[in-house]
Design a protein around this motif. Structure first.
Motif, PDB file in Angstrom:
ATOM      1  N   ARG A 163       0.835  -1.233   0.044  1.00 51.27           N
ATOM      2  CA  ARG A 163       0.165  -0.050  -0.055  1.00 51.27           C
ATOM      3  C   ARG A 163       0.770   1.249   0.092  1.00 51.27           C
ATOM      4  O   ARG A 163       1.911   1.367   0.572  1.00 51.27           O
ATOM      5  N   ILE A 164       0.586   2.441  -0.741  1.00 51.13           N
ATOM      6  CA  ILE A 164       0.907   3.371  -0.460  1.00 51.13           C
ATOM      7  C   ILE A 164       0.282   4.267   0.427  1.00 51.13           C
ATOM      8  O   ILE A 164      -0.862   4.424   0.577  1.00 51.13           O
ATOM      9  N   SER A 165       1.083   4.876   1.327  1.00 52.15           N
ATOM     10  CA  SER A 165       0.297   5.969   2.296  1.00 52.15           C
ATOM     11  C   SER A 165      -0.252   7.032   1.629  1.00 52.15           C
ATOM     12  O   SER A 165       0.395   7.614   0.708  1.00 52.15           O
ATOM     13  N   ARG A 194       9.331  10.951 -18.732  1.00 54.99           N
ATOM     14  CA  ARG A 194       9.306   9.477 -17.870  1.00 54.99           C
ATOM     15  C   ARG A 194       8.089   9.643 -16.835  1.00 54.99           C
ATOM     16  O   ARG A 194       7.631   8.779 -16.558  1.00 54.99           O
ATOM     17  N   TRP A 195       7.831  11.030 -16.708  1.00 52.39           N
ATOM     18  CA  TRP A 195       6.613  10.915 -15.706  1.00 52.39           C
ATOM     19  C   TRP A 195       5.515  11.455 -16.205  1.00 52.39           C
ATOM     20  O   TRP A 195       4.248  11.529 -15.502  1.00 52.39           O
ATOM     21  N   TYR A 202       3.617   1.713 -13.345  1.00 50.56           N
ATOM     22  CA  TYR A 202       4.526   2.775 -13.846  1.00 50.56           C
ATOM     23  C   TYR A 202       4.811   3.960 -12.799  1.00 50.56           C
ATOM     24  O   TYR A 202       5.815   4.556 -12.606  1.00 50.56           O
ATOM     25  N   ALA A 203       3.482   4.539 -12.546  1.00 51.77           N
ATOM     26  CA  ALA A 203       3.441   5.673 -11.655  1.00 51.77           C
ATOM     27  C   ALA A 203       4.278   5.462 -10.395  1.00 51.77           C
ATOM     28  O   ALA A 203       5.001   6.314  -9.749  1.00 51.77           O
ATOM     29  N   ARG A 204       3.990   4.185  -9.820  1.00 51.30           N
ATOM     30  CA  ARG A 204       4.536   3.834  -8.511  1.00 51.30           C
ATOM     31  C   ARG A 204       6.213   3.884  -8.609  1.00 51.30           C
ATOM     32  O   ARG A 204       6.920   4.515  -7.795  1.00 51.30           O
ATOM     33  N   ALA A 205       6.517   3.344  -9.755  1.00 51.48           N
ATOM     34  CA  ALA A 205       8.049   3.148  -9.777  1.00 51.48           C
ATOM     35  C   ALA A 205       8.686   4.660 -10.193  1.00 51.48           C
ATOM     36  O   ALA A 205       9.694   4.840  -9.648  1.00 51.48           O
ATOM     37  N   ALA A 206       7.954   5.447 -10.981  1.00 58.83           N
ATOM     38  CA  ALA A 206       8.628   6.624 -11.367  1.00 58.83           C
ATOM     39  C   ALA A 206       8.871   7.537 -10.175  1.00 58.83           C
ATOM     40  O   ALA A 206       9.789   8.128  -9.912  1.00 58.83           O
ATOM     41  N   GLY A 223       2.787   9.624  -7.226  1.00 64.21           N
ATOM     42  CA  GLY A 223       2.855   8.106  -7.435  1.00 64.21           C
ATOM     43  C   GLY A 223       1.532   7.523  -7.962  1.00 64.21           C
ATOM     44  O   GLY A 223       1.416   6.568  -7.779  1.00 64.21           O
ATOM     45  N   LEU A 224       0.495   8.537  -8.372  1.00 67.15           N
ATOM     46  CA  LEU A 224      -0.869   8.025  -8.800  1.00 67.15           C
ATOM     47  C   LEU A 224      -1.249   8.500 -10.068  1.00 67.15           C
ATOM     48  O   LEU A 224      -0.785   9.706 -10.430  1.00 67.15           O
ATOM     49  N   ALA A 225      -1.992   7.574 -10.688  1.00 69.16           N
ATOM     50  CA  ALA A 225      -2.377   7.764 -11.825  1.00 69.16           C
ATOM     51  C   ALA A 225      -3.730   8.857 -12.017  1.00 69.16           C
ATOM     52  O   ALA A 225      -4.361   8.842 -10.884  1.00 69.16           O
TER      53      ALA A 225
END
Ligand code: SF4
Length: 122
Positions: free
Chosen positions: A3-5, A36-37, A57-61, A92-94
């Motif tokens: 999970r992402i806080s 990239r972002w 991808y968003a998480r990784a970037a 980190g979110l779409a």
């Protein structure tokens, strides 16, 4: 699955100008090629797989960015205006994940459910 806080009240209380300055100055993406972002977003008719790939991808970037929470909050504020859309990955979110988070907050504000619970998982 991790999970992402989500942003806490301490970030939500900061003025938009402060968030904007901090994100702009310290974001991991601030001096990199923007592609990239901001890759092309899957359209509304895109497959679930394409949308999931974009979310990963968003998480990784944004992983490791020191202003991730501020960036996310800033995007939510920008997009609170009905005709404004912050394109691409923010915090980190779409875009559709930010939409979901904003709706959750609105429900919480009305007393229907916890604001920052669940949800955004990768
Ligand atoms: S969270 Fe992501 S989009 Fe936001 S400043 Fe950091 S790297 Fe850039």
């Amino acid at each position: 699955m991790s999970r992402i806080s989500l942003p806490g009240p301490e970030i939500a209380d900061r003025p938009t100008s402060v968030l904007s300055h901090r994100v702009g100055a310290a974001g991991l993406c601030s001096d990199s090629a923007s592609d990239r972002w901001f890759p092309a977003e899957p359209g509304n008719s895109a497959s679930d797989k394409a949308r999931q790939d974009y979310e990963l991808y968003a998480r990784a970037a944004c992983l490791g960015c020191t202003v991730l929470m501020e960036c996310r909050e800033l995007a939510l504020r920008i997009e609170a205006h009905p005709r404004v859309r912050a394109h691409g990955v923010w915090g980190g979110l779409a875009p559709w994940e930010r939409d979901a988070l904003r709706r959750r907050r609105e429900h919480a504000r009305r007393g229907n459910e916890p604001a920052e619970s669940p949800a955004v998982a990768s």
